[in-house]
Design an enzyme around this catalytic site. Structure first.
Site, PDB file in Angstrom:
ATOM      1  N   ASN A 175     -15.822 -21.360  -2.027  1.00  0.00           N
ATOM      2  CA  ASN A 175     -14.451 -20.891  -2.245  1.00  0.00           C
ATOM      3  C   ASN A 175     -14.154 -20.644  -3.726  1.00  0.00           C
ATOM      4  O   ASN A 175     -13.562 -19.627  -4.092  1.00  0.00           O
ATOM      5  CB  ASN A 175     -13.446 -21.903  -1.685  1.00  0.00           C
ATOM      6  CG  ASN A 175     -13.523 -21.993  -0.171  1.00  0.00           C
ATOM      7  OD1 ASN A 175     -14.222 -21.201   0.468  1.00  0.00           O
ATOM      8  ND2 ASN A 175     -12.824 -22.955   0.415  1.00  0.00           N
TER       9      ASN A 175
ATOM     10  N   THR B 225      11.706  21.931 -16.378  1.00  0.00           N
ATOM     11  CA  THR B 225      12.345  20.892 -15.567  1.00  0.00           C
ATOM     12  C   THR B 225      12.550  21.546 -14.205  1.00  0.00           C
ATOM     13  O   THR B 225      12.799  22.764 -14.136  1.00  0.00           O
ATOM     14  CB  THR B 225      13.716  20.422 -16.123  1.00  0.00           C
ATOM     15  OG1 THR B 225      14.588  21.542 -16.189  1.00  0.00           O
ATOM     16  CG2 THR B 225      13.584  19.800 -17.510  1.00  0.00           C
ATOM     17  N   HIS B 226      12.395  20.777 -13.165  1.00  0.00           N
ATOM     18  CA  HIS B 226      12.442  21.318 -11.791  1.00  0.00           C
ATOM     19  C   HIS B 226      11.436  22.457 -11.607  1.00  0.00           C
ATOM     20  O   HIS B 226      11.652  23.364 -10.816  1.00  0.00           O
ATOM     21  CB  HIS B 226      13.849  21.817 -11.435  1.00  0.00           C
ATOM     22  CG  HIS B 226      14.934  20.853 -11.809  1.00  0.00           C
ATOM     23  ND1 HIS B 226      15.317  19.817 -11.003  1.00  0.00           N
ATOM     24  CD2 HIS B 226      15.688  20.763 -12.936  1.00  0.00           C
ATOM     25  CE1 HIS B 226      16.286  19.128 -11.599  1.00  0.00           C
ATOM     26  NE2 HIS B 226      16.524  19.674 -12.775  1.00  0.00           N
TER      27      HIS B 226
ATOM     28  N   SER C 140     -15.656  30.347  -4.403  1.00  0.00           N
ATOM     29  CA  SER C 140     -15.435  30.382  -2.959  1.00  0.00           C
ATOM     30  C   SER C 140     -16.661  30.999  -2.317  1.00  0.00           C
ATOM     31  O   SER C 140     -17.252  31.936  -2.856  1.00  0.00           O
ATOM     32  CB  SER C 140     -14.197  31.224  -2.652  1.00  0.00           C
ATOM     33  OG  SER C 140     -14.248  31.701  -1.319  1.00  0.00           O
TER      34      SER C 140
ATOM     35  N   ASN D 159     -12.017  28.375  -8.273  1.00  0.00           N
ATOM     36  CA  ASN D 159     -11.244  27.269  -7.710  1.00  0.00           C
ATOM     37  C   ASN D 159     -11.251  26.047  -8.617  1.00  0.00           C
ATOM     38  O   ASN D 159     -12.182  25.829  -9.385  1.00  0.00           O
ATOM     39  CB  ASN D 159     -11.767  26.894  -6.321  1.00  0.00           C
ATOM     40  CG  ASN D 159     -11.412  27.969  -5.289  1.00  0.00           C
ATOM     41  OD1 ASN D 159     -10.440  28.696  -5.467  1.00  0.00           O
ATOM     42  ND2 ASN D 159     -12.205  28.076  -4.244  1.00  0.00           N
TER      43      ASN D 159
ATOM     44  N   TYR E  77      -8.295 -21.236   1.348  1.00  0.00           N
ATOM     45  CA  TYR E  77      -9.154 -20.128   1.741  1.00  0.00           C
ATOM     46  C   TYR E  77      -9.049 -19.831   3.225  1.00  0.00           C
ATOM     47  O   TYR E  77      -9.038 -20.728   4.056  1.00  0.00           O
ATOM     48  CB  TYR E  77     -10.621 -20.451   1.395  1.00  0.00           C
ATOM     49  CG  TYR E  77     -11.567 -19.310   1.729  1.00  0.00           C
ATOM     50  CD1 TYR E  77     -11.785 -18.285   0.817  1.00  0.00           C
ATOM     51  CD2 TYR E  77     -12.205 -19.241   2.959  1.00  0.00           C
ATOM     52  CE1 TYR E  77     -12.621 -17.224   1.116  1.00  0.00           C
ATOM     53  CE2 TYR E  77     -13.052 -18.183   3.274  1.00  0.00           C
ATOM     54  CZ  TYR E  77     -13.255 -17.180   2.342  1.00  0.00           C
ATOM     55  OH  TYR E  77     -14.086 -16.132   2.652  1.00  0.00           O
TER      56      TYR E  77
ATOM     57  N   GLN F 135     -12.303 -12.547   2.402  1.00  0.00           N
ATOM     58  CA  GLN F 135     -13.545 -11.796   2.231  1.00  0.00           C
ATOM     59  C   GLN F 135     -13.259 -10.293   2.234  1.00  0.00           C
ATOM     60  O   GLN F 135     -13.984  -9.516   1.620  1.00  0.00           O
ATOM     61  CB  GLN F 135     -14.526 -12.160   3.359  1.00  0.00           C
ATOM     62  CG  GLN F 135     -15.877 -11.494   3.245  1.00  0.00           C
ATOM     63  CD  GLN F 135     -16.914 -12.142   4.147  1.00  0.00           C
ATOM     64  OE1 GLN F 135     -17.316 -13.270   3.916  1.00  0.00           O
ATOM     65  NE2 GLN F 135     -17.334 -11.446   5.187  1.00  0.00           N
TER      66      GLN F 135
ATOM     67  N   LYS G 293     -12.681  -7.880  -1.115  1.00  0.00           N
ATOM     68  CA  LYS G 293     -13.676  -7.323  -2.031  1.00  0.00           C
ATOM     69  C   LYS G 293     -13.874  -5.819  -1.844  1.00  0.00           C
ATOM     70  O   LYS G 293     -13.986  -5.081  -2.824  1.00  0.00           O
ATOM     71  CB  LYS G 293     -15.000  -8.072  -1.857  1.00  0.00           C
ATOM     72  CG  LYS G 293     -14.887  -9.525  -2.310  1.00  0.00           C
ATOM     73  CD  LYS G 293     -16.181 -10.300  -2.143  1.00  0.00           C
ATOM     74  CE  LYS G 293     -16.388 -10.746  -0.734  1.00  0.00           C
ATOM     75  NZ  LYS G 293     -17.518 -11.718  -0.600  1.00  0.00           N
TER      76      LYS G 293
END
Ligand code: ARG
Length: 466
Positions: A118, A163-164, A285, A293, A325, A330, A333
């Site tokens: 552990n 902006t926008h 392409s 692309n 634990y 496990q 990970k």
């Protein structure tokens, strides 16, 4: 369903069992794919632990020495690929210990004194995360250097600021690039902060409650580069927030990568044409011969999926777990590693793609002048003459409507017509409405003015030189 094949009981923990686990269970229970990646950290942890056991007189000097030599042999076997991994031995900890026994015999059985898997797995995973965070922070430096290199020589290369996604005000290409240097600096700080927070050693917490052996957790912490031992053993073996935090920082960074990637996809289209990504990071392409692309940028844009997905996976795997634990841990990970892998590759490709990118000042200048991008400059000019900004805003709004109706630029409106809207407007003011004049006129710290951007670049040249 076929009958479950049963195995002989485990040599590691099988004392109380009459039968071993089913083969299916053995497979389900093992985590070798991830643990192979923790092997060096596992050996480092065992070496520190063995040396400490020797120094404390818990093992004899000969036993500690034999263990250290055996562990170094195992390290070499793992590195050169001759180590035989066994799924029956579940994880790296038991694989290493089992091989150690083959190599050195009885003293191997004493290595596990005063520790548990552990605290081992918590220690290994922290060491692993720390190492990966350090690399990611370096990679972010490369990205920042690439942006700074793009910026060089472009403090007066005008482009539209949006902006926008509508043309808003002129900015310089250097200013634009330096914005990302700042954004990625915060990402770097977040990753390094995660590293700082995680840097306490779980080793010696044992299963959850500590150990009756007189171990020295300070010395193992120091040997492994931790700032010190984690203060509470129960917390030390239970905690995985270090993984959540690392992946959360990684996830924010991936979001930032996606924002730049999106801009590259847009800016590199023929319609915009602001930048050209080098052939080395562009693709064709298979059917349309004309296409160029942006697969690199598009893949970068998508990397937030594995990283942010891993964050969700980690949250769900650890949510509601009782201390200390549980085997659920496990499952931390895999998403942790996947997230760090995805970000690592993304940052590497990002730095290379940026370095291959060439700006196109003509296309940027063409658009910088569109959309009445200097309207705010005219309003600011009126405000400087004492017209309240809100009124100036209104006046320029009316002029924009006029110019729009005529299909001309603000600077092309005749003085007579302009003065009908406001007597304060002069010919000089109208003629001065160019993108370059606009950026040059900025006076505030952090602005797009060439001097302000030069100051930002000077700061970063210094920071990135070391
Ligand atoms: N293989 C386990 C993991 O990776 C190691 C810890 C096992 N501890 C236990 N009490 N079963 O999480």
């Amino acid at each position: 369903m076929a009958d479950d094949k049963k195995k002989t009981t485990s040599t590691m923990w099988g004392g109380r069992f009459a039968e071993g686990p089913a083969e299916a269970m053995e497979r389900f229970n093992a985590c070798l794919d991830e643990d192979k990646r923790l092997a060096m950290e596992d050996i480092d942890g065992s070496l520190a632990h063995a040396a400490m056991l020797g120094a404390q007189g818990i093992l004899t000097a000969e036993e500690a020495d034999a263990i250290a030599k055996g562990l170094e042999t195992i390290r070499q076997e793992i590195i050169d690929g001759s180590f035989t991994w066994s799924e029956a031995l579940e994880d790296v900890h038991m694989n290493v210990e089992s091989r150690l026994r083959e190599l050195i015999g009885d003293p191997a059985g004493k290595l596990h004194t005063g520790r548990s898997r552990n605290d081992q797995v918590a220690t290994d995973t922290k060491l692993y995360t720390r190492r990966r965070l350090d690399t990611l922070a370096e990679r972010l430096r490369d990205v920042q250097k690439a942006f700074l290199a793009q910026a060089e020589g472009h403090t007066e290369t005008v482009m539209p600021g949006f902006t926008h996604l509508q043309i808003a005000q002129p900015i310089s290409y250097a200013f634009y690039c330096m914005a990302y240097v700042e954004m990625f600096e915060r990402d770097r700080q977040r990753l390094l902060n995660a590293r700082t927070v995680l840097n306490e050693s779980p080793l010696g917490a044992a299963a959850l409650a500590g150990t009756p052996h007189p171990i020295d957790r300070q010395s193992t912490a120091k040997a492994l580069g931790f700032d010190g031992p984690a203060r509470n053993a129960l917390d030390a073996v239970s905690a995985r927030d270090f993984a959540l935090e690392a992946v959360s920082a990684a996830s924010i960074c991936a979001v930032h990568i996606s924002r730049y990637a999106e801009e590259v996809v847009v800016y590199a289209t023929p319609q915009f044409g602001y930048v050209t990504v080098g052939d080395t990071y562009s693709t064709g392409s298979s059917i349309m011969p004309q296409l160029r692309n942006l697969d690199a940028a598009e893949l970068l844009r998508a990397q937030v999926a594995p990283v942010s997905g891993a964050f969700t996976a980690l949250t769900l795997a650890t949510k509601g777990l009782p201390l200390a634990y549980s085997k659920d841990l496990q499952e931390v990970k895999k998403p942790l590693m996947e997230a760090l892998d995805a970000l690592d590759i993304a940052l590497d490709i990002l730095a290379r793609m940026i370095a291959s990118t060439v700006p196109n000042p003509e296309a940027m200048a063409r658009d910088a002048n569109k959309g009445f991008s200097t309207a705010t400059d005219l309003a600011d000019g009126l405000a400087k003459l004492g017209v309240p900004f809100r009124d100036a805003h209104h006046i320029v709004g009316a002029l924009v409507a006029l110019a729009e109706g005529k299909g001309c630029l603000l600077s092309e409106v005749s003085l007579a017509e302009a003065q009908k809207v406001s007597p304060h407007i002069t010919q000089e003011m109208l003629e001065g409405l160019t993108p370059l004049a606009s950026i040059r006129a900025k006076q505030s710290e952090g602005s797009t003015s060439p001097e302000a951007v030069e100051a930002q670049m000077a700061y970063w040249r210094g920071m990135l030189a070391t």
